[in-house]
Scaffold this motif. Structure first.
Motif, mmCIF file in Angstrom:
data_model
loop_
_atom_site.group_PDB
_atom_site.id
_atom_site.type_symbol
_atom_site.label_atom_id
_atom_site.label_comp_id
_atom_site.label_asym_id
_atom_site.label_seq_id
_atom_site.Cartn_x
_atom_site.Cartn_y
_atom_site.Cartn_z
ATOM 1 N N ASN A 145 0.818 -1.213 0.000
ATOM 2 C CA ASN A 145 0.000 0.000 0.000
ATOM 3 C C ASN A 145 0.853 1.265 0.000
ATOM 4 O O ASN A 145 0.507 2.259 -0.654
ATOM 5 C CB ASN A 145 -0.927 0.012 1.217
ATOM 6 N N SER A 146 1.959 1.236 0.723
ATOM 7 C CA SER A 146 2.800 2.438 0.777
ATOM 8 C C SER A 146 3.566 2.649 -0.523
ATOM 9 O O SER A 146 3.824 3.793 -0.924
ATOM 10 C CB SER A 146 3.768 2.352 1.959
ATOM 11 N N LEU A 147 3.910 1.576 -1.219
ATOM 12 C CA LEU A 147 4.617 1.713 -2.498
ATOM 13 C C LEU A 147 3.694 2.292 -3.567
ATOM 14 O O LEU A 147 4.075 3.178 -4.327
ATOM 15 C CB LEU A 147 5.163 0.352 -2.943
ATOM 16 N N ARG A 148 2.515 1.698 -3.732
ATOM 17 C CA ARG A 148 1.437 2.206 -4.584
ATOM 18 C C ARG A 148 1.700 2.109 -6.080
ATOM 19 O O ARG A 148 0.770 2.011 -6.859
ATOM 20 C CB ARG A 148 1.120 3.688 -4.265
ATOM 21 N N MET A 149 2.939 2.158 -6.504
ATOM 22 C CA MET A 149 3.232 2.221 -7.938
ATOM 23 C C MET A 149 4.597 1.615 -8.225
ATOM 24 O O MET A 149 5.426 1.431 -7.329
ATOM 25 C CB MET A 149 3.206 3.668 -8.420
ATOM 26 N N GLY A 150 4.822 1.297 -9.496
ATOM 27 C CA GLY A 150 6.104 0.758 -9.902
ATOM 28 C C GLY A 150 7.194 1.797 -9.807
ATOM 29 O O GLY A 150 6.991 2.950 -10.209
ATOM 30 N N PRO A 151 8.376 1.442 -9.291
ATOM 31 C CA PRO A 151 9.429 2.442 -9.114
ATOM 32 C C PRO A 151 9.981 2.988 -10.418
ATOM 33 O O PRO A 151 10.449 4.136 -10.460
ATOM 34 C CB PRO A 151 10.502 1.676 -8.339
ATOM 35 N N HIS A 152 9.942 2.215 -11.500
ATOM 36 C CA HIS A 152 10.531 2.654 -12.762
ATOM 37 C C HIS A 152 9.577 3.486 -13.604
ATOM 38 O O HIS A 152 9.990 4.446 -14.257
ATOM 39 C CB HIS A 152 10.983 1.438 -13.576
ATOM 40 N N THR A 153 8.304 3.117 -13.605
ATOM 41 C CA THR A 153 7.336 3.792 -14.491
ATOM 42 C C THR A 153 6.435 4.769 -13.761
ATOM 43 O O THR A 153 5.775 5.583 -14.410
ATOM 44 C CB THR A 153 6.446 2.741 -15.167
ATOM 45 N N GLN A 154 6.404 4.668 -12.425
ATOM 46 C CA GLN A 154 5.465 5.462 -11.622
ATOM 47 C C GLN A 154 4.014 5.173 -12.000
ATOM 48 O O GLN A 154 3.129 5.986 -11.753
ATOM 49 C CB GLN A 154 5.764 6.962 -11.746
ATOM 50 N N ARG A 155 3.777 4.019 -12.600
ATOM 51 C CA ARG A 155 2.413 3.610 -12.917
ATOM 52 C C ARG A 155 1.809 2.942 -11.682
ATOM 53 O O ARG A 155 2.412 2.056 -11.069
ATOM 54 C CB ARG A 155 2.405 2.630 -14.096
#
Length: 577
Positions: A145-155
């Motif tokens: 939940n805290s990550l929320r998105m992919g680190p490379h694409t911010q998707r």
């Protein structure tokens, strides 16, 4: 012998991990790690909370060790299947972003139907951290939940997929805890007597870690601490926020067989689940060894050995919530509106699946990217898996339906540029652990399909990107080489969340706009601290100890961590687009 134990044997014999001239074996070929991958790539803009930022490492070099934050793992580019083109970071388009969780083994540590005493021969039969699986999973949910998105694409994450062994012993109470952890809700990780712990960790037997006792058991001899109050704290109610992302479920052998091993329908074991007798100590080590062997080969022998035990079983509080579920009941629980959570309804299972028992399905991960969730468990029981012929044919038809622009009506492959659907497949078992061809009791005449046959099928489709799985509790990424670069795909195997290193994996799918697609995979850990004081009985404190005890388990296997090419990697693929 299951896949994990087989690798341990090969490692002890000096083969398997290393091939000819000391090179790792990929399939039946020696693979040179200097050829298959490039140098580390630049880090993405956001690495916080992932193993790109930091990784749990031990303090010291021997004995019982506490953990601390170590340097993050770099991103490695693997060119085994296609060459990474320069400038792709500036061209690429994000197609999908998903999370894999696997082998969380939510566990009723006090169940009468457990065979902890065989752990010297089958390490997974008992783990010193097993009373804290609920707290560990909640901490993992918090991290997603805290990550929320992919680190490379911010998707934003499009989906979370849990690839089997969601429960440890197919009990309704374990399933309730698992669903509450992922959907959100209250969990009281206790069974039997609501006021006290009734499992092997206060048995007084030196075969187990007795954390609240001064007995010098084999775990304390290895440095495990004495922690008064730990077991009582582990049984206290906890609250999970639930995932914020829709999630999908895949069957594992522990979701379908007694202890993930024995066939169902044996009345002796069915009655033990909700009974009052728990065997904790065998008569001898030789008896344990015989039981371990019988669990993976002949249940009749196991019954005879159990009946021959002369050591008195422990009397525990019966609990109807320990009743074992069937595959149809497992599916029905996911379809229950009370368990919808962030969705979707059924978490992938079709509305009619509770009646049909069909545990496989397809779903849209993101526009243009389809997931195929397979059911690789064998209803005949035992550790390894396989596919029924009907499911295998369904997979083929699903791939064909999404590949019409790759194939002409006569079945010939189209080689000019076409735009079509990409596929990512999910299962519990790996290609090498799908060898159990025992007949399905419900469909005894149906042929069973091995992993190698599935690999051959997937090679036919240029739009298959990856096969994502668990089961081995190991980080390992294998290039599956087809006849052409476009007919190759990646097999992505991820470590469990019960054995160290207790990680999950983010997979980002990107189109590099140069005839290649990349899968950017990033491992992450739960959000619990690497180290706490032993009197910190908060949910985060218990989750932290859950990780620490798993690292120090006397059966811990360092090979499960994998190597750099199995961690944070860019996996490049050639496409026909």
């Amino acid at each position: 012998m299951n896949d994990m134990n087989r690798r341990k044997f090969l490692g002890a014999a000096g083969v398997g991990a290393l091939g000819v001239a000391g090179l790792p074996l990929i399939g039946n070929r020696s693979w040179n790690p200097l050829v298959g991958r490039a140098l580390a790539a630049p880090l993405p803009a956001s690495i916080a909370g992932t193993t790109l930022e930091s990784v749990a490492v031990p303090i010291g070099s021997s004995g019982y060790r506490r953990l601390t934050a170590g340097p993050g793992w770099p991103l490695v580019v693997r060119n085994d299947l296609a060459e990474a083109q320069s400038g792709r970071e500036d061209r690429r388009t994000a197609l999908a972003s998903l999370v894999q969780l696997t082998d969380v083994h939510v566990l009723d540590a006090q169940s009468p139907v457990r065979f902890e005493y065989v752990h010297p021969f089958q390490p997974s039969a008992y783990r010193p951290q097993e009373t804290m699986t609920a707290q560990g999973l909640i901490s993992l949910v918090n991290r997603v939940n805290s990550l929320r998105m992919g680190p490379h694409t911010q998707r934003d994450f499009d989906a979370v997929v849990t690839t089997g062994d969601n429960t440890d012993n197919k009990e309704f109470i374990e399933l309730d805890w698992f669903l509450a952890a992922l959907n959100g809700g209250d969990i009281t990780p206790n069974s039997g007597d609501p006021a006290q712990y009734e499992g092997v960790q206060n048995s007084g037997a030196d075969l187990y870690w007795n954390p609240e006792s001064s007995i010098r058991d084999i775990y304390k001899e290895a440095g495990f601490p004495e922690i008064p109050g730990l077991l009582g704290a582990a049984l206290q109610p906890v609250v999970s926020p639930g995932l914020n992302t829709k999630w999908y479920c895949v069957f594992g052998n522990h979701d379908d067989a007694v202890q993930g091993t024995l066939p169902n329908g044996i009345s002796f074991f069915e009655d033990m689940y909700t009974g009052s007798k728990k065997f904790e100590v065998p008569d001898s080590a030789n008896q344990s060894a015989q039981m371990s062997s019988a669990m993976s080969s002949d249940p009749t022998d196991l019954l005879n050995l159990l009946s021959a035990i002369t050591t008195r079983p422990r009397t525990v509080t019966p609990d109807e919530r320990r009743k074992p579920f069937t595959p149809r009941e497992f599916i029905a629980a996911h379809l229950d509106p009370a368990n919808t959570g962030p969705g979707p309804v059924g978490h992938g299972f079709a509305p009619e699946a509770a009646e049909s028992g069909i545990g496989y399905y397809s779903f849209e991960i993101a526009p243009g990217v389809i997931g195929i969730s397979m059911d690789s468990t064998n209803r005949a029981g035992f550790v390894d898996g396989s596919l029924g012929e009907e499911q295998f044919e369904w997979i083929e038809q699903t791939l064909l339906a999404g590949s019409s622009k790759y194939y002409e009506t006569d079945g010939s492959l189209v080689t000019q540029d076409r735009t079509d659907t990409y596929f990512v497949l999910f299962s519990h078992h790996t290609s090498t652990s799908m060898a159990n061809t025992r007949p399905d009791p419900e469909r005894p005449q149906e042929p069973r399909i091995k992993g190698a046959q599935l690999v051959d099928l997937l090679h036919r489709f240029p739009n298959v990107l990856a096969w994502v799985n668990g089961h081995t509790h190991e980080n390992r990424i294998t290039p599956q080489v087809g006849q052409t670069p476009e007919q190759s795909f990646w097999e992505i195997n991820t470590a469990s969340h019960i054995d160290f290193p207790q990680q999950g994996r983010i997979i980002e799918v990107v189109d590099n706009e140069d005839g290649t697609v990349s899968l950017l995979t990033t491992l992450f850990e739960a959000d619990s601290p690497y180290q706490v004081d032993y009197d910190d009985f908060s949910p985060l404190g218990l989750a932290s100890m859950y990780r620490e005890f798993s690292f120090n388990d006397i059966h811990a296997d360092p090979a499960l961590l994998g190597e750099s090419p199995d961690h944070n990697v860019e996996l490049v693929l050639a496409t026909l687009r």
